[in-house]
Design an enzyme around this catalytic site. Structure first.
Site, PDB file in Angstrom:
ATOM      1  N   PHE A   1       0.849  -1.205   0.000  1.00  0.00           N
ATOM      2  CA  PHE A   1       0.000   0.000   0.000  1.00  0.00           C
ATOM      3  C   PHE A   1       0.885   1.256   0.000  1.00  0.00           C
ATOM      4  O   PHE A   1       1.904   1.299   0.677  1.00  0.00           O
ATOM      5  CB  PHE A   1      -0.894  -0.035   1.240  1.00  0.00           C
ATOM      6  CG  PHE A   1      -1.993   0.983   1.231  1.00  0.00           C
ATOM      7  CD1 PHE A   1      -3.170   0.748   0.530  1.00  0.00           C
ATOM      8  CD2 PHE A   1      -1.860   2.177   1.923  1.00  0.00           C
ATOM      9  CE1 PHE A   1      -4.192   1.685   0.530  1.00  0.00           C
ATOM     10  CE2 PHE A   1      -2.879   3.116   1.916  1.00  0.00           C
ATOM     11  CZ  PHE A   1      -4.051   2.870   1.215  1.00  0.00           C
TER      12      PHE A   1
ATOM     13  N   ASP B   1       0.862  -5.261   8.177  1.00  0.00           N
ATOM     14  CA  ASP B   1      -0.235  -4.310   7.998  1.00  0.00           C
ATOM     15  C   ASP B   1      -1.515  -5.119   7.807  1.00  0.00           C
ATOM     16  O   ASP B   1      -1.622  -5.902   6.857  1.00  0.00           O
ATOM     17  CB  ASP B   1       0.046  -3.415   6.781  1.00  0.00           C
ATOM     18  CG  ASP B   1      -1.009  -2.319   6.631  1.00  0.00           C
ATOM     19  OD1 ASP B   1      -2.176  -2.569   6.983  1.00  0.00           O
ATOM     20  OD2 ASP B   1      -0.653  -1.228   6.145  1.00  0.00           O
TER      21      ASP B   1
ATOM     22  N   TYR C   1     -11.619   1.589   9.956  1.00  0.00           N
ATOM     23  CA  TYR C   1     -12.771   2.146   9.221  1.00  0.00           C
ATOM     24  C   TYR C   1     -13.167   1.298   8.020  1.00  0.00           C
ATOM     25  O   TYR C   1     -14.081   1.646   7.302  1.00  0.00           O
ATOM     26  CB  TYR C   1     -12.492   3.595   8.784  1.00  0.00           C
ATOM     27  CG  TYR C   1     -11.161   3.808   8.100  1.00  0.00           C
ATOM     28  CD1 TYR C   1     -10.974   3.448   6.773  1.00  0.00           C
ATOM     29  CD2 TYR C   1     -10.086   4.358   8.790  1.00  0.00           C
ATOM     30  CE1 TYR C   1      -9.765   3.630   6.145  1.00  0.00           C
ATOM     31  CE2 TYR C   1      -8.859   4.548   8.175  1.00  0.00           C
ATOM     32  CZ  TYR C   1      -8.708   4.179   6.850  1.00  0.00           C
ATOM     33  OH  TYR C   1      -7.496   4.353   6.236  1.00  0.00           O
ATOM     34  N   LYS C   2     -12.456   0.177   7.781  1.00  0.00           N
ATOM     35  CA  LYS C   2     -12.820  -0.721   6.676  1.00  0.00           C
ATOM     36  C   LYS C   2     -13.786  -1.779   7.221  1.00  0.00           C
ATOM     37  O   LYS C   2     -14.907  -1.440   7.557  1.00  0.00           O
ATOM     38  CB  LYS C   2     -11.543  -1.279   6.049  1.00  0.00           C
ATOM     39  CG  LYS C   2     -10.749  -0.152   5.349  1.00  0.00           C
ATOM     40  CD  LYS C   2      -9.357  -0.534   4.884  1.00  0.00           C
ATOM     41  CE  LYS C   2      -8.686   0.673   4.239  1.00  0.00           C
ATOM     42  NZ  LYS C   2      -7.242   0.522   4.058  1.00  0.00           N
TER      43      LYS C   2
ATOM     44  N   ARG D   1     -12.452  -3.144  -8.122  1.00  0.00           N
ATOM     45  CA  ARG D   1     -12.393  -3.859  -6.850  1.00  0.00           C
ATOM     46  C   ARG D   1     -13.797  -3.966  -6.256  1.00  0.00           C
ATOM     47  O   ARG D   1     -14.496  -2.965  -6.122  1.00  0.00           O
ATOM     48  CB  ARG D   1     -11.477  -3.074  -5.903  1.00  0.00           C
ATOM     49  CG  ARG D   1     -10.638  -3.914  -5.005  1.00  0.00           C
ATOM     50  CD  ARG D   1      -9.634  -3.081  -4.248  1.00  0.00           C
ATOM     51  NE  ARG D   1     -10.228  -1.926  -3.600  1.00  0.00           N
ATOM     52  CZ  ARG D   1      -9.661  -1.289  -2.575  1.00  0.00           C
ATOM     53  NH1 ARG D   1      -8.514  -1.695  -2.087  1.00  0.00           N
ATOM     54  NH2 ARG D   1     -10.256  -0.240  -2.043  1.00  0.00           N
TER      55      ARG D   1
HETATM   56  C1  LIG Z   1      -6.380   1.701   4.154  1.00  0.00           C
HETATM   57  C2  LIG Z   1      -4.949   1.335   4.344  1.00  0.00           C
HETATM   58  C3  LIG Z   1      -4.073   2.179   5.022  1.00  0.00           C
HETATM   59  C4  LIG Z   1      -4.548   3.533   5.473  1.00  0.00           C
HETATM   60  O1  LIG Z   1      -3.697   4.200   6.334  1.00  0.00           O
HETATM   61  P1  LIG Z   1      -4.237   5.555   7.022  1.00  0.00           P
HETATM   62  O2  LIG Z   1      -3.146   5.986   7.888  1.00  0.00           O
HETATM   63  O3  LIG Z   1      -5.514   5.202   7.734  1.00  0.00           O
HETATM   64  O4  LIG Z   1      -4.550   6.514   5.925  1.00  0.00           O
HETATM   65  C5  LIG Z   1      -2.772   1.753   5.230  1.00  0.00           C
HETATM   66  N1  LIG Z   1      -2.350   0.550   4.774  1.00  0.00           N
HETATM   67  C6  LIG Z   1      -3.174  -0.281   4.099  1.00  0.00           C
HETATM   68  C7  LIG Z   1      -2.687  -1.622   3.636  1.00  0.00           C
HETATM   69  C8  LIG Z   1      -4.486   0.092   3.853  1.00  0.00           C
HETATM   70  O5  LIG Z   1      -5.309  -0.712   3.177  1.00  0.00           O
END
Ligand SMILES: *Cc1c(COP(=O)(O)O)cnc(C)c1O
Length: 420
Positions: free
Chosen positions: A128, A205, A230-231, A379
């Protein structure tokens, strides 16, 4: 499920047999649309709406500063709840705080410092963006090297390629458990072992796995983890993230943000920083109370459903989606860009098509909420807590009609929607 998919009545039968069907009513959902983007921003649980109203109106509105007496323990309490039900982590190892990006920075810096003499961080080139950027920044600040493993966009990190990239200079391996683009699910225990064999620490992660796939941090021997809420946890936009530090490492790691919420005997207001024992040392400043309460509600809801049942339904929904895509969409040039083996796939499915951008827009225009991913991906995230098999059938049928009619050719090519 193999062979041609049955028609819509079959989807209705699957819904009728779904042990989680009643959970759909626990969410605020717009019945005029099919929401397949809960892997980006989960919907609002009704209980969260009520609980936040109470926290704002009563605990903040009337209780004011006196409410800190019970608010102050929330990061650790909600962390333990998350650890118990969704992360496979014994108490005292998880805290809810900050954002995923900030937590990743804190833990990666701490890991690097705990491996003196080693100066290489390993990640994969399809990790990511925020993960890659944070690690680039740390490498630049510490004079380290960031080594990128070349990764297949559909299949995720290859264990042999990872093994070959490690040596006695590797301090840290940082990977996503479920790949955000393809949904490829990594073998956490096997990869952790590969990293440990090279003497490196591992930072996982979990943003796209928490609440969608069972996670066994303790049993996998994982060192560190971060993830957002939040997911699939449905805690709302910008709700605080979490971090995990294995108990045996907590005393040896020192995180770089020396804030007063990580201080031993915080309200003594002492002259120098003296980190708290345990997971508390990884906190920074004042916790986001309202967001943390939303995390608590989100975890309690999924704990009631049970991660085993959620995962079973998620695998059934995504494999049903793949079957329909193979049967209906392959003739229109759609290919499945996620692992086909249920055990290698997280909670979402990615489809590839050269016109993925305008097709995603056309789908959204028909009230099927999905997202576009570079370079040519659509997706679809049928989150198991509230998505029905008939939703998958209807969404794919809409997509089938868009492809056959080629109505997407009328869509502007650029996409503007900000989605994760
Ligand atoms: C959504 C997501 C993030 C988001 O990080 P934020 O600090 O909340 O913006 C980070 N890593 C992955 C793999 C994600 O899917």
């Amino acid at each position: 499920v193999t062979g041609p998919p049955a028609g819509r009545p079959r989807a209705g039968q699957l819904d009728a047999a779904d042990p989680l069907a009643a959970f759909r009513d626990r969410f605020v959902l717009d019945e005029s649309q099919i929401y397949l983007d809960g892997n980006s921003l989960g919907p609002l649980p009704r209980a969260t709406q009520a609980r936040i109203a109470e926290v704002v109106g009563h605990e903040w509105g009337s209780g004011l500063a006196g409410s800190w007496s019970h608010w102050i323990g929330l990061p650790g309490q909600v962390g333990d709840l998350l650890g118990e039900h969704l992360l496979g982590a014994a108490p005292g190892q998880v805290a809810v705080c900050d954002s995923t990006t900030v937590n990743l920075y804190k833990l990666a810096c701490a890991a690097l410092e705990a491996r003196p003499g080693r100066s290489v961080i390993v990640t994969d080139d399809d990790n990511f963006p925020t993960d890659r950027y944070v690690l680039q920044g740390i490498a630049a600040q510490h004079g380290c090297q960031l080594r990128m493993i070349a990764t297949d966009l559909n299949q995720g990190v290859d264990e042999d390629a990872l093994r070959r990239s490690l040596d006695g200079h590797t301090a840290l391996v940082c990977l996503s458990h479920v790949a955000y683009r393809s949904g490829a699910l990594a073998d956490m225990a096997a990869i952790t072992q590969i990293a440990h064999d090279a003497g490196a620490l591992v930072l996982w992660d979990l943003c796209h796995s928490v609440g969608a796939v069972p996670v066994h941090l303790d049993a996998s021997g994982a060192d560190l983890a971060v993830g957002c809420t939040y997911k699939y946890l449905n805690a709302g936009p910008g709700a605080p993230a979490f971090l995990y530090v294995r108990a045996g490492l907590q005393q040896r790691l020192r995180q770089p943000v020396w804030g007063w919420f990580g201080q031993r005997d915080q309200f003594a207001m002492g002259a120098g920083y003296d980190p708290a024992p345990g997971i508390g040392a990884f906190l920074t400043g004042t916790p986001q109370v309202i967001g943390t309460v939303a995390v608590q509600q989100g975890v309690e809801l999924l704990a009631e459903a049970g991660i085993g049942k959620l995962r079973a339904k998620s695998a059934a929904l995504t494999s049903y989606l793949i079957d329909l895509a193979d049967d209906w969409l392959a003739p229109s040039g759609i290919t499945v860009a996620s692992p086909r083996d249920d055990h290698r796939r997280g909670g979402h499915v990615t489809l590839a098509h050269p016109d993925a951008g305008p097709i995603s827009q056309a789908l959204i225009g028909q009230n099927v909420i999905c997202d576009y991913r570079t370079p040519d991906r659509i997706r679809l995230g049928p989150a198991p807590a509230y998505t029905r098999f008939t939703d998958v059938w209807d969404a794919l049928d809409t997509l089938r009609q868009i492809l056959i009619s080629r109505s997407y050719l009328n869509q502007p090519a650029a996409h503007s929607a900000a989605t994760y």
